[in-house]
Design an enzyme around this catalytic site. Structure first.
Site, PDB file in Angstrom:
ATOM      1  N   ILE A  12      -0.589   0.353   0.461  1.00 48.63           N
ATOM      2  CA  ILE A  12      -0.739  -0.062   1.855  1.00 48.63           C
ATOM      3  C   ILE A  12      -1.526   0.970   2.668  1.00 48.63           C
ATOM      4  CG2 ILE A  12       1.259  -1.572   1.889  1.00 48.63           C
ATOM      5  CD1 ILE A  12       2.872   0.694   3.155  1.00 48.63           C
ATOM      6  N   GLY A  13      -2.060   1.979   1.988  1.00 53.36           N
ATOM      7  CA  GLY A  13      -3.022   2.857   2.662  1.00 53.36           C
ATOM      8  C   GLY A  13      -2.440   3.992   3.466  1.00 53.36           C
ATOM      9  N   GLY A  14      -1.579   4.793   2.857  1.00 56.66           N
ATOM     10  CA  GLY A  14      -1.010   5.945   3.574  1.00 56.66           C
ATOM     11  C   GLY A  14      -2.081   6.875   4.119  1.00 56.66           C
ATOM     12  N   CYS A  94       3.763   6.780 -10.686  1.00 53.76           N
ATOM     13  CA  CYS A  94       4.593   7.944 -11.013  1.00 53.76           C
ATOM     14  C   CYS A  94       5.519   7.685 -12.200  1.00 53.76           C
ATOM     15  CB  CYS A  94       5.423   8.343  -9.795  1.00 53.76           C
ATOM     16  SG  CYS A  94       6.494   7.011  -9.229  1.00 53.76           S
TER      17      CYS A  94
HETATM   18  C1  LIG Z   1       2.263   5.152  -5.865  1.00 52.64           C
HETATM   19  S1  LIG Z   1       1.516   3.668  -5.406  1.00 52.64           S
HETATM   20  C2  LIG Z   1       0.266   4.235  -4.310  1.00 52.64           C
HETATM   21  C3  LIG Z   1       0.610   4.056  -2.879  1.00 52.64           C
HETATM   22  C4  LIG Z   1      -0.491   4.232  -1.891  1.00 52.64           C
HETATM   23  N1  LIG Z   1      -1.171   5.485  -1.962  1.00 52.64           N
HETATM   24  C5  LIG Z   1       0.055   4.004  -0.475  1.00 52.64           C
HETATM   25  O1  LIG Z   1      -0.211   4.829   0.398  1.00 52.64           O
HETATM   26  O2  LIG Z   1       0.722   2.997  -0.258  1.00 52.64           O
HETATM   27  C6  LIG Z   1       0.553   3.287  -6.835  1.00 52.64           C
HETATM   28  C7  LIG Z   1      -0.371   2.100  -6.643  1.00 52.64           C
HETATM   29  O3  LIG Z   1      -1.233   2.021  -7.791  1.00 52.64           O
HETATM   30  C8  LIG Z   1      -1.456   0.674  -8.108  1.00 52.64           C
HETATM   31  N2  LIG Z   1      -1.859   0.675  -9.531  1.00 52.64           N
HETATM   32  C9  LIG Z   1      -1.060   0.884 -10.601  1.00 52.64           C
HETATM   33  N3  LIG Z   1      -1.793   0.900 -11.733  1.00 52.64           N
HETATM   34  C10 LIG Z   1      -3.086   0.707 -11.359  1.00 52.64           C
HETATM   35  C11 LIG Z   1      -4.297   0.626 -12.081  1.00 52.64           C
HETATM   36  N4  LIG Z   1      -4.316   0.744 -13.396  1.00 52.64           N
HETATM   37  N5  LIG Z   1      -5.450   0.438 -11.397  1.00 52.64           N
HETATM   38  C12 LIG Z   1      -5.424   0.299 -10.041  1.00 52.64           C
HETATM   39  N6  LIG Z   1      -4.288   0.358  -9.309  1.00 52.64           N
HETATM   40  C13 LIG Z   1      -3.133   0.558  -9.961  1.00 52.64           C
HETATM   41  C14 LIG Z   1      -0.135  -0.009  -7.803  1.00 52.64           C
HETATM   42  O4  LIG Z   1      -0.321  -1.383  -7.549  1.00 52.64           O
HETATM   43  C15 LIG Z   1       0.354   0.760  -6.564  1.00 52.64           C
HETATM   44  O5  LIG Z   1      -0.039   0.121  -5.380  1.00 52.64           O
END
Ligand SMILES: C[S@@+](CC[C@H](N)C(=O)[O-])C[C@H]1O[C@@H](n2cnc3c(N)ncnc32)[C@H](O)[C@@H]1O
Length: 317
Positions: A12-14, A94
């Protein structure tokens, strides 16, 4: 000068939210950090996530539509943007490093995207890089490989383990961060802010009327000892870390509020958690998105004030 950012694993774009909130206060010039951001005009110009459900929310708040693809499928990060990129910001999954995710590290397919990025760094050499992950990432094989890659490509590196409580926010969310930069001033430490904000500031009293947030008393009886239940009147309370499992799992996924006069225990609403995370008020309001998805997305996201301070360190020259 504009700093063009690629928000990889954007959710969601932190990071976009950190830029948005502080650009609003930049005109007030309330200190050195603000002036760093206002001078450099950081802007997310491309965002990528495998999850299609983040697109409309990201577009609504941050003005761009994320590309829906895997990071592994990119030949170059640069192909995702028509503009030249100055910074890659990333929060890779993670689970490969957490106990809940079985700590399979490089053997977990969810870590392949980060492995792809490790091959792209020496090819594209973005001027700045920021990474966020759980504390258990530190010491993992990927952590070692990332540091080696950055070292070989002549980046200076600084690592941090930070919790929003250190910035006075009443919510635990300890995370590991790594900043890397080509040249420029030495990456600084983050100064700790002792001014403690009260949990009350983040609570919406109207949420007590929302029965979907109430935890059935039967469940409270069953899990009470393992649940993190906070007295709503406790002005020194600090919440546990809210994870994407909040609402699915009653334990180790976040805190609950207890009100003795109402004789009720309820979950925090997604908007209340978003506020604790530093997002603008009513972040999820007006979005056509299930409550379950809102909890998942905010539980995966970033503590915005922490990211803001890190961004300022990275941009200082
Ligand atoms: C820890 S969250 C990141 C949150 C984000 N930085 C925020 O501020 O909301 C990890 C994100 O990576 C995405 N994701 C997981 N595997 C991925 C991949 N192989 N390629 C692209 N996005 C991926 C997930 O859908 C998830 O939204």
């Amino acid at each position: 000068m504009q700093i063009r950012i690629a928000d990889l694993f954007c959710g969601i774009g932190g990071i976009a939210e950190a830029i948005h909130l502080r650009s609003q206060s930049a005109s007030k010039d309330d200190g050195k950090i603000v002036s760093e951001l206002s001078r450099w005009h950081p802007k997310v110009v491309t965002a990528i996530d495998i999850d299609r459900s983040v697109a409309s929310l990201y577009q609504h708040h941050h003005g761009i539509s994320p590309r829906c693809s895997t990071i592994e499928s990119l030949q170059r990060v640069a192909e995702a943007s028509s503009e030249q990129l100055d910074m890659w910001w990333m929060s890779p999954p993670c689970q490969p490093y957490t106990i809940r995710g079985s700590q399979r590290g490089n053997h977990d397919s969810r870590s392949h995207a980060l492995a792809r990025i490790l091959t792209l760094i020496p090819l594209e050499k973005p001027r700045m890089i920021g990474l966020e992950n759980v504390p258990a990432f530190e010491g993992s094989q990927h952590h070692q490989q990332l540091k080696q890659t950055l070292h070989d490509a002549d980046y200076q590196i600084q690592e941090y383990t930070l919790c929003p409580t250190e910035l006075g926010i009443p919510m635990r969310r300890k995370r590991f961060y790594l900043l890397a930069k080509q040249g420029g001033k030495r990456l600084a430490d983050i100064s700790i802010n002792q001014q403690h904000r009260k949990l009350k500031e983040f609570i919406d009293e109207a949420c007590w009327e929302d029965k979907t947030l109430h935890v059935p008393l039967e469940d409270v009886r069953l899990y009470e000892k393992a649940m993190n239940i906070i007295d709503a009147q406790d002005s020194d309370a600090i919440t546990a870390c809210f994870t994407s499992a909040y609402r699915k799992s009653p334990i180790r996924s976040g805190s609950y509020l207890h009100c003795s006069t109402r004789r009720a225990v309820r979950r925090f609403s997604p908007n209340e958690i978003a506020r604790l995370m530093g997002f603008r008020n009513d972040f999820f309001s007006k979005m056509n998105m299930s409550q379950r998805s809102q909890y998942r997305l905010i539980g995966n996201s970033l503590a915005v004030p922490v990211v803001y301070d890190l961004l300022s360190v990275l941009l200082a020259d």
